[in-house]
Write an enzyme that holds these catalytic residues in place. Sequence first.
Site, short mmCIF file in Angstrom:
data_model
loop_
_atom_site.label_atom_id
_atom_site.label_comp_id
_atom_site.label_asym_id
_atom_site.label_seq_id
_atom_site.Cartn_x
_atom_site.Cartn_y
_atom_site.Cartn_z
N ALA A 10 -4.08 4.71 -1.40
CA ALA A 10 -5.09 5.78 -1.51
C ALA A 10 -4.50 7.07 -2.08
O ALA A 10 -4.90 7.52 -3.16
CB ALA A 10 -5.72 6.01 -0.14
N ALA A 11 -3.57 7.67 -1.35
CA ALA A 11 -3.04 8.97 -1.79
C ALA A 11 -2.25 8.82 -3.09
O ALA A 11 -2.39 9.65 -4.01
CB ALA A 11 -2.16 9.56 -0.69
N GLU A 32 5.43 0.39 -5.51
CA GLU A 32 4.67 -0.08 -4.35
C GLU A 32 5.39 -1.29 -3.74
O GLU A 32 5.63 -2.28 -4.43
CB GLU A 32 3.23 -0.44 -4.77
CG GLU A 32 2.43 -1.21 -3.74
CD GLU A 32 2.39 -0.59 -2.35
OE1 GLU A 32 2.02 0.59 -2.23
OE2 GLU A 32 2.74 -1.29 -1.37
N SER A 38 -4.23 0.38 -4.68
CA SER A 38 -5.54 1.03 -4.63
C SER A 38 -6.64 0.21 -3.96
O SER A 38 -7.70 0.00 -4.54
CB SER A 38 -5.97 1.35 -6.07
OG SER A 38 -7.11 2.17 -6.08
N CYS A 42 -9.95 0.12 4.78
CA CYS A 42 -11.07 0.31 5.71
C CYS A 42 -12.01 -0.89 5.69
O CYS A 42 -12.77 -1.12 6.63
CB CYS A 42 -11.83 1.57 5.34
SG CYS A 42 -10.71 2.94 4.94
N ASN A 303 -7.32 10.33 0.28
CA ASN A 303 -7.86 10.38 -1.08
C ASN A 303 -7.94 11.81 -1.60
O ASN A 303 -7.54 12.08 -2.73
CB ASN A 303 -9.24 9.71 -1.13
CG ASN A 303 -9.11 8.20 -1.14
OD1 ASN A 303 -8.80 7.62 -2.18
ND2 ASN A 303 -9.28 7.56 0.00
C1 LIG Z 1 -8.05 -1.82 9.22
C2 LIG Z 1 -8.16 -0.40 8.80
C3 LIG Z 1 -9.39 0.23 8.81
C4 LIG Z 1 -9.49 1.56 8.43
N1 LIG Z 1 -10.73 2.17 8.43
C5 LIG Z 1 -10.84 3.45 8.02
C6 LIG Z 1 -12.12 4.07 7.95
O1 LIG Z 1 -13.15 3.46 8.23
N2 LIG Z 1 -12.18 5.37 7.56
C7 LIG Z 1 -11.05 6.09 7.23
O2 LIG Z 1 -11.16 7.28 6.86
N3 LIG Z 1 -9.83 5.51 7.25
C8 LIG Z 1 -9.70 4.22 7.65
N4 LIG Z 1 -8.47 3.63 7.67
C9 LIG Z 1 -7.28 4.43 7.30
C10 LIG Z 1 -7.03 4.44 5.81
O3 LIG Z 1 -6.99 3.15 5.31
C11 LIG Z 1 -5.70 5.13 5.57
O4 LIG Z 1 -5.81 6.44 6.07
C12 LIG Z 1 -5.34 5.19 4.09
O5 LIG Z 1 -5.16 3.92 3.56
C13 LIG Z 1 -4.05 5.98 3.91
O6 LIG Z 1 -3.71 5.99 2.57
P1 LIG Z 1 -2.22 6.27 2.13
O7 LIG Z 1 -2.22 6.18 0.65
O8 LIG Z 1 -1.72 7.50 2.78
O9 LIG Z 1 -1.36 5.10 2.78
P2 LIG Z 1 -1.49 3.54 2.67
O10 LIG Z 1 -2.86 3.12 2.32
O11 LIG Z 1 -0.88 3.00 3.92
O12 LIG Z 1 -0.55 3.19 1.44
C14 LIG Z 1 0.81 3.42 1.48
C15 LIG Z 1 1.53 2.39 0.63
O13 LIG Z 1 2.89 2.77 0.50
C16 LIG Z 1 3.68 1.61 0.45
N5 LIG Z 1 5.04 1.97 0.85
C17 LIG Z 1 5.48 2.35 2.07
N6 LIG Z 1 6.80 2.61 2.03
C18 LIG Z 1 7.21 2.37 0.77
C19 LIG Z 1 8.47 2.46 0.10
N7 LIG Z 1 9.56 2.88 0.74
N8 LIG Z 1 8.53 2.10 -1.21
C20 LIG Z 1 7.42 1.69 -1.88
N9 LIG Z 1 6.20 1.61 -1.30
C21 LIG Z 1 6.09 1.95 0.01
C22 LIG Z 1 3.01 0.67 1.44
O14 LIG Z 1 3.34 -0.67 1.14
C23 LIG Z 1 1.54 0.99 1.26
O15 LIG Z 1 0.90 0.07 0.43
C24 LIG Z 1 -8.33 2.28 8.03
C25 LIG Z 1 -7.09 1.64 8.01
C26 LIG Z 1 -7.00 0.31 8.38
C27 LIG Z 1 -5.65 -0.36 8.35
#
Ligand SMILES: Cc1cc2nc3c(=O)[nH]c(=O)nc-3n(C[C@H](O)[C@H](O)[C@H](O)COP(=O)(O)OP(=O)(O)OC[C@H]3O[C@@H](n4cnc5c(N)ncnc54)[C@H](O)[C@@H]3O)c2cc1C
Length: 443
Positions: A10-11, A32, A38, A42, A303
């Site tokens: 996401a971020a 990744e 992407s 959720c 996001n």
């Molecule tokens: C089952 C579930 C349901 C959810 N439902 C909701 C909802 O309804 N509403 C809501 O607002 N939020 C919800 N969330 C939360 C939401 O999905 C997360 O807040 C969001 O995905 C966070 O995005 P992010 O990019 O910060 O991290 P992530 O989506 O966790 O992505 C981080 C990525 O970084 C990668 N990574 C980590 N370390 C390394 C490294 N050292 N080198 C390379 N890659 C690495 C990981 O493999 C991962 O793919 C839910 C989450 C889950 C699991």
Amino acid sequence: MKVAVIGGVAAGMSAASKIKRMDPQAEVTVYEKGGYLSYGACGLPYYVGGFNDDYTKMIARTREQFEKTGIKTHLHHEVLKVIPSEKQLLVRNHETGDIFIDSYDKLMISTGASAVKPPIEGIDRKGVYQLKTLEDGLRLKEIAADPQIRNVVVVGGGYIGIESVDAFLHLGKNVTCVEFADRILMPFDREISALAEKELISKGVSLRTSEKVVSIQGGQSVSSVVTDKGQYPADLVVLSIGVRPATEFLRDTGIQMAPNGALIVDREMRTSIVDIWAAGDCSLVYHKGLKENAFLALGTVANKCGRIAGENIMGKHIKFTGALGSAAIKVCDLEMGRTGLGEAEAQRQAIDYRTVIVEAMDHPAYYPDPTPITIKLIYEAGTRRLLGAQTAGIKGAVMRVDVFAVAIHNNMTTDELGMTDLVYAPPFAGVWDAVHIAANAAK
Ligand SMILES: Cc1cc2nc3c(=O)[nH]c(=O)nc-3n(C[C@H](O)[C@H](O)[C@H](O)COP(=O)(O)OP(=O)(O)OC[C@H]3O[C@@H](n4cnc5c(N)ncnc54)[C@H](O)[C@@H]3O)c2cc1C
């Protein structure tokens, strides 16, 4: 300019896309660790639960689409180390085993959070799963489809735990939910979470609050979960007891972190080290209600903050306006939403607050099937400035939370909200909508 992005969901992909849109010449490389980019995590509970059987619908943009825009993407590549003094990354390609060094001018950290795995006896037994990544979801759906899997124990009554309970109920499983606290869904106040508990119990869930899991028993596969109060048969266990920022590999970089490992960023998503930005579940975020940083592992935040980080990496100075912890959940036939401060947060902030709870219909009785919505408001004593709102109902409860979120965001009082010109037509709302009724009940 060379931008490296660590973490491509996401971020990370919000930042990468924004950077490319702002400067098509920028060299953007995403590393990744997993096999997908992407996607909407959720959607995972609904995929596992059979509400949706096509996992590709959870993928917002494919790798090919990103590559077409010029973003270089490397899947199964884990960044092992960041060396800020050299502006270098140490990367492992998990497919080949190769380890190599890359360099950056600007770095975006968006590594999210990992599911917590406590040291419980038997936790590595076959049949114990977590639901965090798309890979987890694909695996869990396949396992859950096996008709031999009858008894499912979900450990943890937070958002993901309860969504998992809902998913397994939808698949017709016998579901037990074990929660250490004395109630589920702690982001909601007790009166509202109690409605979720009632709904789950009415749907046949064995809800075990105030119980601590001590071991997971079985032979080759799991057979039961033992708590300090009982033992529950289990063909499948799903652990969802929280997440921890995935920042362990950054420990020796000197980037400032909160005690839970979340990276500390300012409202422009800058970390404490120059030319390094962070956003999403790996970092804290400014909470508008608390007026300080908080850990809110939500896609809503990831996001928006990812996109802001992308703009600022490109030289802008956009400040995130602040999160309110707005969130929603479906608990079987009940929908629940919350925004702003809960009572516990208002108490921690030593705010002189009042609360009100009302039950109002989603639309008038002169159109078929009106259903009640329970609304709790938290507001400042004296000024009646709205601080928080929580709702639960069969329909129309969650989207009304968005009205409260906008009101809180704009520092509105309940008096102002109680006279706001909201829509009215019998199929949708009364002339005094449930939002007005709650706001006008605040004294
Ligand atoms: C089952 C579930 C349901 C959810 N439902 C909701 C909802 O309804 N509403 C809501 O607002 N939020 C919800 N969330 C939360 C939401 O999905 C997360 O807040 C969001 O995905 C966070 O995005 P992010 O990019 O910060 O991290 P992530 O989506 O966790 O992505 C981080 C990525 O970084 C990668 N990574 C980590 N370390 C390394 C490294 N050292 N080198 C390379 N890659 C690495 C990981 O493999 C991962 O793919 C839910 C989450 C889950 C699991």
